[in-house]
Design a protein around this motif. Structure first.
Motif, PDB file in Angstrom:
ATOM      1  N   TYR A 162       0.848  -1.178   0.000  1.00  0.00           N
ATOM      2  CA  TYR A 162       0.000   0.000   0.000  1.00  0.00           C
ATOM      3  C   TYR A 162       0.891   1.238   0.000  1.00  0.00           C
ATOM      4  O   TYR A 162       1.719   1.411   0.904  1.00  0.00           O
ATOM      5  N   TRP A 163       0.755   2.082  -1.036  1.00  0.00           N
ATOM      6  CA  TRP A 163       1.523   3.326  -1.082  1.00  0.00           C
ATOM      7  C   TRP A 163       0.898   4.325  -0.123  1.00  0.00           C
ATOM      8  O   TRP A 163      -0.306   4.577  -0.172  1.00  0.00           O
ATOM      9  N   LEU A 164       1.675   4.920   0.739  1.00  0.00           N
ATOM     10  CA  LEU A 164       1.208   5.963   1.652  1.00  0.00           C
ATOM     11  C   LEU A 164       1.409   7.304   0.954  1.00  0.00           C
ATOM     12  O   LEU A 164       2.368   8.027   1.198  1.00  0.00           O
ATOM     13  N   ASP A 165       0.497   7.614   0.069  1.00  0.00           N
ATOM     14  CA  ASP A 165       0.594   8.787  -0.792  1.00  0.00           C
ATOM     15  C   ASP A 165       0.201  10.045  -0.028  1.00  0.00           C
ATOM     16  O   ASP A 165      -0.891  10.133   0.515  1.00  0.00           O
ATOM     17  N   GLN A 166       1.080  11.037  -0.018  1.00  0.00           N
ATOM     18  CA  GLN A 166       0.801  12.282   0.708  1.00  0.00           C
ATOM     19  C   GLN A 166      -0.320  13.084   0.064  1.00  0.00           C
ATOM     20  O   GLN A 166      -0.893  13.956   0.692  1.00  0.00           O
ATOM     21  N   LYS A 167      -0.650  12.805  -1.180  1.00  0.00           N
ATOM     22  CA  LYS A 167      -1.714  13.537  -1.867  1.00  0.00           C
ATOM     23  C   LYS A 167      -3.092  13.101  -1.385  1.00  0.00           C
ATOM     24  O   LYS A 167      -4.066  13.810  -1.566  1.00  0.00           O
ATOM     25  N   GLN A 168      -3.163  11.923  -0.795  1.00  0.00           N
ATOM     26  CA  GLN A 168      -4.442  11.436  -0.288  1.00  0.00           C
ATOM     27  C   GLN A 168      -4.756  12.136   1.034  1.00  0.00           C
ATOM     28  O   GLN A 168      -3.875  12.443   1.827  1.00  0.00           O
ATOM     29  N   THR A 169      -6.022  12.415   1.242  1.00  0.00           N
ATOM     30  CA  THR A 169      -6.444  13.003   2.513  1.00  0.00           C
ATOM     31  C   THR A 169      -6.708  11.843   3.466  1.00  0.00           C
ATOM     32  O   THR A 169      -7.669  11.115   3.307  1.00  0.00           O
ATOM     33  N   VAL A 170      -5.839  11.690   4.437  1.00  0.00           N
ATOM     34  CA  VAL A 170      -5.944  10.567   5.361  1.00  0.00           C
ATOM     35  C   VAL A 170      -5.997  11.119   6.778  1.00  0.00           C
ATOM     36  O   VAL A 170      -5.197  11.955   7.168  1.00  0.00           O
ATOM     37  N   SER A 171      -6.939  10.624   7.548  1.00  0.00           N
ATOM     38  CA  SER A 171      -7.052  11.090   8.927  1.00  0.00           C
ATOM     39  C   SER A 171      -6.520  10.058   9.917  1.00  0.00           C
ATOM     40  O   SER A 171      -6.451  10.337  11.102  1.00  0.00           O
ATOM     41  N   ARG A 172      -6.150   8.888   9.433  1.00  0.00           N
ATOM     42  CA  ARG A 172      -5.673   7.855  10.333  1.00  0.00           C
ATOM     43  C   ARG A 172      -4.312   8.255  10.905  1.00  0.00           C
ATOM     44  O   ARG A 172      -3.370   8.555  10.173  1.00  0.00           O
ATOM     45  N   SER A 173      -4.218   8.249  12.214  1.00  0.00           N
ATOM     46  CA  SER A 173      -2.999   8.711  12.870  1.00  0.00           C
ATOM     47  C   SER A 173      -1.806   7.811  12.576  1.00  0.00           C
ATOM     48  O   SER A 173      -0.679   8.295  12.489  1.00  0.00           O
ATOM     49  N   ALA A 174      -2.019   6.511  12.402  1.00  0.00           N
ATOM     50  CA  ALA A 174      -0.901   5.606  12.113  1.00  0.00           C
ATOM     51  C   ALA A 174      -0.247   5.968  10.786  1.00  0.00           C
ATOM     52  O   ALA A 174       0.979   6.016  10.679  1.00  0.00           O
ATOM     53  N   GLU A 175      -1.063   6.242   9.769  1.00  0.00           N
ATOM     54  CA  GLU A 175      -0.501   6.620   8.469  1.00  0.00           C
ATOM     55  C   GLU A 175       0.223   7.958   8.556  1.00  0.00           C
ATOM     56  O   GLU A 175       1.289   8.128   7.970  1.00  0.00           O
ATOM     57  N   GLN A 176      -0.338   8.898   9.267  1.00  0.00           N
ATOM     58  CA  GLN A 176       0.316  10.203   9.429  1.00  0.00           C
ATOM     59  C   GLN A 176       1.643  10.039  10.154  1.00  0.00           C
ATOM     60  O   GLN A 176       2.634  10.678   9.800  1.00  0.00           O
ATOM     61  N   HIS A 177       1.670   9.171  11.155  1.00  0.00           N
ATOM     62  CA  HIS A 177       2.909   8.905  11.884  1.00  0.00           C
ATOM     63  C   HIS A 177       3.962   8.309  10.959  1.00  0.00           C
ATOM     64  O   HIS A 177       5.118   8.742  10.958  1.00  0.00           O
ATOM     65  N   PHE A 178       3.579   7.308  10.138  1.00  0.00           N
ATOM     66  CA  PHE A 178       4.513   6.700   9.189  1.00  0.00           C
ATOM     67  C   PHE A 178       5.057   7.746   8.226  1.00  0.00           C
ATOM     68  O   PHE A 178       6.239   7.786   7.943  1.00  0.00           O
ATOM     69  N   ARG A 179       4.180   8.602   7.723  1.00  0.00           N
ATOM     70  CA  ARG A 179       4.614   9.631   6.779  1.00  0.00           C
ATOM     71  C   ARG A 179       5.614  10.597   7.418  1.00  0.00           C
ATOM     72  O   ARG A 179       6.610  10.947   6.799  1.00  0.00           O
ATOM     73  N   GLN A 180       5.319  11.031   8.631  1.00  0.00           N
ATOM     74  CA  GLN A 180       6.223  11.966   9.322  1.00  0.00           C
ATOM     75  C   GLN A 180       7.576  11.327   9.579  1.00  0.00           C
ATOM     76  O   GLN A 180       8.620  11.946   9.341  1.00  0.00           O
ATOM     77  N   GLN A 181       7.573  10.096  10.049  1.00  0.00           N
ATOM     78  CA  GLN A 181       8.830   9.401  10.308  1.00  0.00           C
ATOM     79  C   GLN A 181       9.587   9.151   9.009  1.00  0.00           C
ATOM     80  O   GLN A 181      10.810   9.294   8.951  1.00  0.00           O
ATOM     81  N   HIS A 182       8.865   8.772   7.975  1.00  0.00           N
ATOM     82  CA  HIS A 182       9.469   8.536   6.666  1.00  0.00           C
ATOM     83  C   HIS A 182      10.151   9.812   6.164  1.00  0.00           C
ATOM     84  O   HIS A 182      11.300   9.772   5.720  1.00  0.00           O
TER      85      HIS A 182
END
Length: 182
Positions: free
Chosen positions: A33-53
């Protein structure tokens, strides 16, 4: 030799594996699953992965570029993170992440971070090409361990994921270079 042959005969003609063009269950049975920053995602786990990435990739690019080594490419960007899950029995056959025929994505360095606590099996087997790129001199198994970061040259290191016996998660990204020959 098996990894190099498979990469040359099966992946190079259709592009690098990141293109998503090759999904054969006998070759690749993971889920991603691509964690695409263009998608509007409210799930905190995905936001955490993106920030750490973002933090990790920026740090890696900075350190590699500061190394000023003739062996390492000059990096300019990185891909969105790819979250991969390997369930029991999953594997990913021998391949390379990029090739000399891949002139668009400019993938230079593959970056994998293991996220699972205690995965059983599912080692990353990397092959080491000889200087002439005619054969694999040796291979090395890297066992998944939470927080372990693995980096390798995308075009020069054939690799595969051995069969897993328990679920395992990996966050993958690719550092890009403007030099097309790396």
């Amino acid at each position: 030799q098996r990894a190099k042959t498979l990469a040359a005969e099966h992946l190079v003609p259709i592009g690098h594996t990141g293109s998503g063009g090759l999904l054969l269950p006998s070759f690749r049975s993971d889920e991603f699953y691509w964690l695409d920053q263009k998608q509007t995602v409210s799930r905190s786990a995905e936001q955490h992965f993106r920030q750490q990435h973002l933090r990790i990739m920026q740090h890696l690019m900075e350190r590699i570029n500061k190394a000023n080594s003739s062996l390492l490419p000059s990096l300019h960007s990185f891909t969105e993170p790819l979250l991969t899950r390997y369930d029991k029995g999953a594997r990913y056959g021998a391949h390379v992440d990029s090739s000399d025929h891949d002139t668009e994505s400019q993938l230079s360095i593959s970056c994998l971070m293991y996220l699972s606590e205690n995965p059983v099996c599912g080692a990353l087997r990397v092959g080491l090409l000889n200087p002439g790129r005619t054969s694999i001199d040796d291979s090395l198994d890297i066992h998944p361990k939470m927080g372990r970061l693995v980096l390798f040259l995308s075009k020069h290191v054939p690799h595969e994921v051995q069969q897993t016996w328990s679920p395992r998660y990996t966050l993958t990204s690719f550092l890009r270079s403007s030099a097309l020959n790396l």
